[in-house]
Write an enzyme that holds these catalytic residues in place. Sequence first.
Site, PDB file in Angstrom:
ATOM      1  N   LYS A 171       0.574  -1.030   0.442  1.00 57.43           N
ATOM      2  CA  LYS A 171      -0.066   0.117  -0.049  1.00 57.43           C
ATOM      3  C   LYS A 171       0.788   1.157  -0.025  1.00 57.43           C
ATOM      4  O   LYS A 171       0.590   2.311  -0.690  1.00 57.43           O
ATOM      5  CB  LYS A 171      -0.990   0.311   1.151  1.00 57.43           C
ATOM      6  CG  LYS A 171      -1.863  -0.485   0.882  1.00 57.43           C
ATOM      7  CD  LYS A 171      -3.230  -0.799   2.407  1.00 57.43           C
ATOM      8  CE  LYS A 171      -4.521  -1.954   2.066  1.00 57.43           C
ATOM      9  NZ  LYS A 171      -5.080  -1.735   2.734  1.00 57.43           N
ATOM     10  N   LYS A 218     -11.353  -6.137  -6.830  1.00 54.90           N
ATOM     11  CA  LYS A 218     -11.939  -4.751  -7.212  1.00 54.90           C
ATOM     12  C   LYS A 218     -11.804  -3.651  -8.406  1.00 54.90           C
ATOM     13  O   LYS A 218     -11.947  -2.655  -8.700  1.00 54.90           O
ATOM     14  CB  LYS A 218     -12.906  -4.630  -6.346  1.00 54.90           C
ATOM     15  CG  LYS A 218     -11.787  -3.993  -5.212  1.00 54.90           C
ATOM     16  CD  LYS A 218     -12.854  -3.637  -3.739  1.00 54.90           C
ATOM     17  CE  LYS A 218     -11.914  -2.806  -2.725  1.00 54.90           C
ATOM     18  NZ  LYS A 218     -12.780  -2.605  -1.630  1.00 54.90           N
ATOM     19  N   LYS A 241      -4.911 -12.753  -8.361  1.00 50.48           N
ATOM     20  CA  LYS A 241      -6.082 -13.029  -7.756  1.00 50.48           C
ATOM     21  C   LYS A 241      -7.288 -11.843  -8.854  1.00 50.48           C
ATOM     22  O   LYS A 241      -6.999 -10.710  -9.098  1.00 50.48           O
ATOM     23  CB  LYS A 241      -5.887 -12.602  -6.827  1.00 50.48           C
ATOM     24  CG  LYS A 241      -6.621 -12.981  -5.114  1.00 50.48           C
ATOM     25  CD  LYS A 241      -6.844 -12.757  -4.402  1.00 50.48           C
ATOM     26  CE  LYS A 241      -8.343 -12.624  -3.446  1.00 50.48           C
ATOM     27  NZ  LYS A 241      -7.940 -11.407  -1.952  1.00 50.48           N
TER      28      LYS A 241
END
Length: 342
Positions: free
Chosen positions: A122, A207, A204
């Site tokens: 992040k 979204k 994976k």
Amino acid sequence: MISEQKENIEQKKVLFSAIQPSGILTIGNYLGALSNFKELQSDYKSIFSLADLHTLTVKQEPSVLRKNTYELAALYIACGINPEESVLFVQSHVPAHAELCWILNTISYPGELSRMTQFKDKSSKHEDNINMGLMDYPVLMAADILLYQTELVPIGADQKQHLELSRDLAIRFNNRYGETFKIPDGYISGTAARVMSLAEPSKKMSKSDSNLNAFISMDDDKDTIIRKFKRAVTDSDNKIICSPDKPGISNLLTIYSAVTGLSVEQAEKEFDGKQYSDFKLRVGEAVADTVEPIRTEKNRILSDKDYLDSVLSEGAQRASALAYKTLNKVYRKVGLLQRKRG
Ligand code: TRP
């Protein structure tokens, strides 16, 4: 009879899970988390939270965050979480989470937090906003879990490291101050790790993929779902079987088996000798049959804000009663004066 029932409830193990209200949920989130919650809720004393404080670690538009929080609450209920059986609440409504986080901060080390994979990911994605909350994220998550004397935490594979830290902090606190927290175990659902991107099946399903065709959102309508499956990447030959060298077809078979309840072998049999195009259409229809009723029900619940507000307020009261039992104990152990709450 009633007291007997109550006793049984008391004996159930505590299960805690939370999802961030940060927008779209994919069928990966549904199959990996929400769909299991429904089944787990009767076997455990289940506590489900909307981790709104966690979302603030990356920039949020305040009005969008509010909307997303209602959306997620409605989705939980539409997916079968019964707010009378389970505890469903918003994290920020129970200040004990932030309070325990502070105490746990005093036994957490910057070294272990800056080593977390998600923090590193992040930080590189949000270089303009590497804030203390981002680094402290797993400590708040530990507070979420430990406040309820949780024994089982259903999590996606990406949260394993965070759960490990929760266990470490619980053990560290217990060693320093005496037995206080239960040590939680993780429960990683089989499908959670296995729902892959429709465009790049080695990744994976996410979204935040910039390719909107790579994921199915729980908000997609039937036509959109079918269109996305038609475009899904397949493999070079035309066999419909699950195999490591056929990641595209394997992913579709996994999804099909998860939404229909059939085993992968049964699904392989059903499509033996069929064309890829027929297969993809059928998977799309089956997924739409699962998603559509949930989406309709979610929107129905969402239109009744008074109902949702009352569910969340009731949930916060029930969560608080449990959380403050633990927090009072923690405060006493570390030497803080007992506070009166009125
Ligand atoms: N970090 C979790 C996620 O993004 C969400 C979460 C917050 C959580 N607190 C939790 C999950 C406590 C399990 C237990 O998936």
